[in-house]
Design a protein around this motif. Structure first.
Motif, PDB file in Angstrom:
ATOM      1  N   VAL A   1      16.877  71.712  10.692  1.00 43.24           N
ATOM      2  CA  VAL A   1      17.989  72.495  11.241  1.00 43.24           C
ATOM      3  C   VAL A   1      18.370  73.618  10.277  1.00 43.24           C
ATOM      4  O   VAL A   1      18.623  74.754  10.693  1.00 43.24           O
ATOM      5  CB  VAL A   1      19.203  71.583  11.542  1.00 43.24           C
ATOM      6  N   GLN A   2      18.390  73.319   8.986  1.00 41.49           N
ATOM      7  CA  GLN A   2      18.716  74.339   7.981  1.00 41.49           C
ATOM      8  C   GLN A   2      17.662  75.444   7.977  1.00 41.49           C
ATOM      9  O   GLN A   2      17.996  76.640   7.906  1.00 41.49           O
ATOM     10  CB  GLN A   2      18.840  73.702   6.600  1.00 41.49           C
ATOM     11  N   GLU A   3      16.390  75.065   8.058  1.00 42.53           N
ATOM     12  CA  GLU A   3      15.327  76.067   8.076  1.00 42.53           C
ATOM     13  C   GLU A   3      15.406  76.940   9.325  1.00 42.53           C
ATOM     14  O   GLU A   3      15.220  78.156   9.258  1.00 42.53           O
ATOM     15  CB  GLU A   3      13.960  75.386   7.993  1.00 42.53           C
ATOM     16  N   VAL A   4      15.706  76.322  10.470  1.00 42.03           N
ATOM     17  CA  VAL A   4      15.849  77.097  11.708  1.00 42.03           C
ATOM     18  C   VAL A   4      17.023  78.057  11.592  1.00 42.03           C
ATOM     19  O   VAL A   4      16.949  79.213  12.021  1.00 42.03           O
ATOM     20  CB  VAL A   4      16.001  76.152  12.930  1.00 42.03           C
TER      21      VAL A   4
ATOM     22  N   PHE B   1      15.346  65.946   9.841  1.00 45.68           N
ATOM     23  CA  PHE B   1      16.031  66.705  10.886  1.00 45.68           C
ATOM     24  C   PHE B   1      17.027  67.691  10.279  1.00 45.68           C
ATOM     25  O   PHE B   1      17.092  68.847  10.692  1.00 45.68           O
ATOM     26  CB  PHE B   1      16.736  65.738  11.850  1.00 45.68           C
ATOM     27  N   THR B   2      17.790  67.230   9.295  1.00 45.97           N
ATOM     28  CA  THR B   2      18.758  68.108   8.622  1.00 45.97           C
ATOM     29  C   THR B   2      18.044  69.285   7.977  1.00 45.97           C
ATOM     30  O   THR B   2      18.479  70.443   8.099  1.00 45.97           O
ATOM     31  CB  THR B   2      19.548  67.317   7.559  1.00 45.97           C
TER      32      THR B   2
ATOM     33  N   VAL C   1      14.974  55.613  10.058  1.00 44.81           N
ATOM     34  CA  VAL C   1      16.014  56.480  10.613  1.00 44.81           C
ATOM     35  C   VAL C   1      16.551  57.413   9.534  1.00 44.81           C
ATOM     36  O   VAL C   1      16.798  58.597   9.788  1.00 44.81           O
ATOM     37  CB  VAL C   1      17.148  55.634  11.245  1.00 44.81           C
ATOM     38  N   SER C   2      16.702  56.916   8.320  1.00 47.03           N
ATOM     39  CA  SER C   2      17.184  57.737   7.210  1.00 47.03           C
ATOM     40  C   SER C   2      16.224  58.884   6.923  1.00 47.03           C
ATOM     41  O   SER C   2      16.647  60.032   6.746  1.00 47.03           O
ATOM     42  CB  SER C   2      17.296  56.873   5.957  1.00 47.03           C
ATOM     43  N   ARG C   3      14.944  58.563   6.854  1.00 45.84           N
ATOM     44  CA  ARG C   3      13.938  59.605   6.595  1.00 45.84           C
ATOM     45  C   ARG C   3      13.940  60.648   7.706  1.00 45.84           C
ATOM     46  O   ARG C   3      13.892  61.850   7.450  1.00 45.84           O
ATOM     47  CB  ARG C   3      12.551  58.982   6.469  1.00 45.84           C
ATOM     48  N   ILE C   4      14.000  60.192   8.944  1.00 51.93           N
ATOM     49  CA  ILE C   4      13.993  61.122  10.077  1.00 51.93           C
ATOM     50  C   ILE C   4      15.252  61.981  10.065  1.00 51.93           C
ATOM     51  O   ILE C   4      15.202  63.182  10.341  1.00 51.93           O
ATOM     52  CB  ILE C   4      13.843  60.357  11.403  1.00 51.93           C
ATOM     53  N   SER C   5      16.396  61.390   9.727  1.00 53.54           N
ATOM     54  CA  SER C   5      17.645  62.136   9.656  1.00 53.54           C
ATOM     55  C   SER C   5      17.574  63.220   8.580  1.00 53.54           C
ATOM     56  O   SER C   5      18.008  64.355   8.806  1.00 53.54           O
ATOM     57  CB  SER C   5      18.801  61.182   9.371  1.00 53.54           C
ATOM     58  N   ASN C   6      17.020  62.882   7.432  1.00 58.10           N
ATOM     59  CA  ASN C   6      16.875  63.879   6.365  1.00 58.10           C
ATOM     60  C   ASN C   6      15.936  65.005   6.780  1.00 58.10           C
ATOM     61  O   ASN C   6      16.212  66.183   6.522  1.00 58.10           O
ATOM     62  CB  ASN C   6      16.366  63.220   5.079  1.00 58.10           C
TER      63      ASN C   6
END
Length: 122
Positions: A101-104, A97-98, A90-95
């Protein structure tokens, strides 16, 4: 002492769990890398159920009076490793995802800037 009834229940539950995991992997509803702990746990339980002397030996090594309590302890240890593994995932996926989102957000800003430059040229 592990009763014969408990041994049978543990054996059947472990076989059913093992077959369910294999079926889920086969149907691609569960990835192999996430199911390895479950496979290890169910195979371990199959051995514990089939050979109750293993549970007795583990109980003696850990100074536990009843082999059933050793099985519960091993189950709690397994749950700890499973929760830790899931937390890491979950930690890896959260990182990721963040970062996504920043790239988008950066790409959206760049598209807006290009759109504004194109509008101002007209």
């Amino acid at each position: 002492m592990i009763t014969a009834q408990l041994q049978i229940i543990l054996f059947i539950a472990s076989i059913v769990t093992f077959l369910m995991i294999i079926n889920m992997i086969r149907k691609y509803s569960l990835e192999l890398k996430y199911s390895l702990l479950w496979l290890f746990f169910s195979v371990g339980n199959i051995f514990l159920a089939a050979f109750s002397d293993i549970a007795k030996t583990i109980a003696q090594l850990l100074s536990i009076q009843q082999p059933v309590n050793a099985i519960f302890l091993l189950s709690f240890i397994f749950q700890f490793f499973l929760i830790f593994s899931l937390t890491l995932t979950v930690s890896r996926i959260s990182n990721k995802f963040t970062q996504l989102v920043q790239e988008v957000g950066l790409l959206k800003k760049e598209v807006e800037n290009l759109h504004n430059m194109k509008s101002s040229e007209r």
